[in-house]
Scaffold this motif. Structure first.
Motif: not given
Length: 111
Positions: A63-77
């Motif tokens: 959550k702190s890594f992405s600065q996004w408060p919720t899960i799930p989190q998707l990363y592409v490349k």
């Protein structure tokens, strides 16, 4: 960079598509995680699931890594795409297929 951030960064760099989620791709443990798994599976996207329920450091750290408060989190490349709502909207509009094409990630279905 903290140890947990280094672990997250290493996971993202080592895998073309990563979904930080509650549960596993085979057994999602929340509806939002299940929805993103369903989208990626429907599109034939090979991805790595990271079960945040097994590691509280990752669960809090992502959550702190992405600065996004919720899960799930998707990363592409290595790029943060978003959570369930953003992934769903991108899938429905065709933007997710376009992003996968641009990043050179194989998939079999557009929508």
């Amino acid at each position: 960079m903290s140890d947990v951030n280094a672990r997250i960064q290493q996971t993202i760099e080592a895998n073309p598509v990563v979904l930080f989620m509650k549960g596993t791709p085979v057994f999602p443990q929340c509806g939002f995680s299940a929805r993103v798994v369903q989208i990626l599976s429907h599109m034939g996207v090979p991805f790595t699931g990271v079960n945040v329920l097994e590691d509280m450091e990752i669960r809090d750290g992502i959550k702190s890594f992405s600065q996004w408060p919720t899960i799930p989190q998707l990363y592409v490349k290595g790029e943060f795409v978003g959570g369930c709502d953003i992934t769903t909207e991108m899938f429905q509009s065709g933007e997710l297929a376009t992003l996968l094409d641009e990043k050179g990630v194989p998939h079999s279905a557009n929508a």
